[in-house]
Design an enzyme around this catalytic site. Structure first.
Site, PDB file in Angstrom:
ATOM      1  N   SER A 131       0.837  -1.213   0.000  1.00  0.00           N
ATOM      2  CA  SER A 131       0.000   0.000   0.000  1.00  0.00           C
ATOM      3  C   SER A 131       0.868   1.257   0.000  1.00  0.00           C
ATOM      4  CB  SER A 131      -0.976   0.007   1.178  1.00  0.00           C
ATOM      5  OG  SER A 131      -0.304   0.169   2.398  1.00  0.00           O
TER       6      SER A 131
ATOM      7  N   ARG B 140      13.226  -7.212   5.739  1.00  0.00           N
ATOM      8  CA  ARG B 140      14.526  -7.854   5.746  1.00  0.00           C
ATOM      9  C   ARG B 140      15.566  -6.791   6.111  1.00  0.00           C
ATOM     10  NH1 ARG B 140      16.732 -12.488   3.301  1.00  0.00           N
ATOM     11  NH2 ARG B 140      18.869 -12.112   2.690  1.00  0.00           N
TER      12      ARG B 140
ATOM     13  N   HIS C  30       8.398   3.102   9.200  1.00  0.00           N
ATOM     14  CA  HIS C  30       8.152   2.193  10.317  1.00  0.00           C
ATOM     15  C   HIS C  30       6.911   2.647  11.084  1.00  0.00           C
ATOM     16  CE1 HIS C  30       9.147  -0.812  13.260  1.00  0.00           C
ATOM     17  NE2 HIS C  30       8.845   0.078  14.177  1.00  0.00           N
TER      18      HIS C  30
HETATM   19  C1  GAR Z   1       3.944  -0.651   6.807  1.00  0.00           C
HETATM   20  O1  GAR Z   1       3.035  -0.389   7.842  1.00  0.00           O
HETATM   21  C2  GAR Z   1       5.356  -0.347   7.260  1.00  0.00           C
HETATM   22  O2  GAR Z   1       5.419   0.697   8.163  1.00  0.00           O
HETATM   23  C3  GAR Z   1       5.755  -1.652   7.884  1.00  0.00           C
HETATM   24  O3  GAR Z   1       5.228  -2.621   7.032  1.00  0.00           O
HETATM   25  C4  GAR Z   1       4.000  -2.143   6.503  1.00  0.00           C
HETATM   26  C5  GAR Z   1       3.953  -2.435   5.029  1.00  0.00           C
HETATM   27  O4  GAR Z   1       2.688  -2.123   4.510  1.00  0.00           O
HETATM   28  N1  GAR Z   1       7.171  -1.769   8.013  1.00  0.00           N
HETATM   29  C6  GAR Z   1       7.784  -2.265   9.071  1.00  0.00           C
HETATM   30  O5  GAR Z   1       7.209  -2.723  10.036  1.00  0.00           O
HETATM   31  C7  GAR Z   1       9.311  -2.202   8.994  1.00  0.00           C
HETATM   32  N2  GAR Z   1       9.902  -2.602  10.205  1.00  0.00           N
HETATM   33  P1  GAR Z   1       2.451  -2.067   2.948  1.00  0.00           P
HETATM   34  O6  GAR Z   1       3.045  -3.352   2.350  1.00  0.00           O
HETATM   35  O7  GAR Z   1       0.973  -2.028   2.794  1.00  0.00           O
HETATM   36  O8  GAR Z   1       3.127  -0.847   2.418  1.00  0.00           O
END
Ligand code: GAR
Length: 202
Positions: free
Chosen positions: A13, A92, A110
């Site tokens: 997203s 990763r 994050h």
């Molecule tokens: C997001 O909320 C991002 O902040 C998190 O993964 C999600 C990906 O959402 N990242 C972490 O937790 C990194 N440590 P998306 O695939 O819908 O963009």
């Protein structure tokens, strides 16, 4: 025109928000040239294909070590002349070799107010801890886990009736605004890194 690569492991997203921002003029003078995933079924890849963006999949099991994996990634990114590497739910940890190849040119998002709740469970950890305020952080990537200089942060309240889903949805809405904004600042040369601090000339 700056060349951006987005690395994503999941739903994508944030990738979509960045695509929309480059196409809608909220990120100027940059385009996404490549979308990379470490999961061949990541929905992020589907989003990229629908928007006619080139995709590459790098599977962990195809490389003997983390270092070999990151060397292949870096070779690909450098081969495409990528200026900015955007981690968008790329689950990763990148190696020091990767960080050294793109100094001050790798961003991550994050779902917490770092340095609180780093790692892969930022939303659940904040909820379980019982904080009243959490939020989103966009930061440069260094050798640590979620430890690099902070570019932008935005807070939201945690309500008594919040679930992980309701809180995550609110955080996602913030992410989709904050990440394009941070990328646009970088593209326009408005971020100066001084020690651990990012000074924003906006
Ligand atoms: C997001 O909320 C991002 O902040 C998190 O993964 C999600 C990906 O959402 N990242 C972490 O937790 C990194 N440590 P998306 O695939 O819908 O963009």
């Amino acid at each position: 025109m700056k060349k951006i690569a987005v690395l994503a492991s999941g739903n994508g997203s944030n990738l979509q928000a960045i695509i929309d921002a480059t196409r809608g003029g909220r990120i100027r003078d940059a385009r996404i040239c490549l979308v990379i995933s470490d999961k061949k079924n990541a929905y992020a890849l589907e989003r990229a294909r629908r928007c006619n963006l080139p995709v590459r999949v790098f599977l962990h099991q195809d490389y003997p070590t983390r270092d070999a994996y990151d060397r292949a990634l870096v070779a690909c990114l450098q081969g495409e002349g990528i200026d900015l590497v955007v981690l968008a739910g790329f689950m990763r940890l990148v190696t020091p070799y990767f960080v050294g190849a793109f100094p001050g040119r790798i961003m991550n998002i994050h779902p917490s107010l770092l340095p609180a709740f780093p790692g892969t469970r930022g939303v659940a950890d904040a909820l379980e801890y019982g904080v009243k305020v959490t939020g989103v952080t966009v930061h440069f990537v260094d050798e640590g886990m979620d430890t690099g200089p902070v570019i932008l942060q935005e807070a939201t309240s945690v309500y008594d009736d919040d679930t992980e889903e309701s809180l995550a949805a609110r955080l996602h809405a913030i992410e989709h605004r904050l990440y394009p904004k941070a990328i646009d600042l970088w593209v326009r040369g408005k971020i100066k890194i001084v020690g651990r601090r990012c000074l924003l000339d906006d």
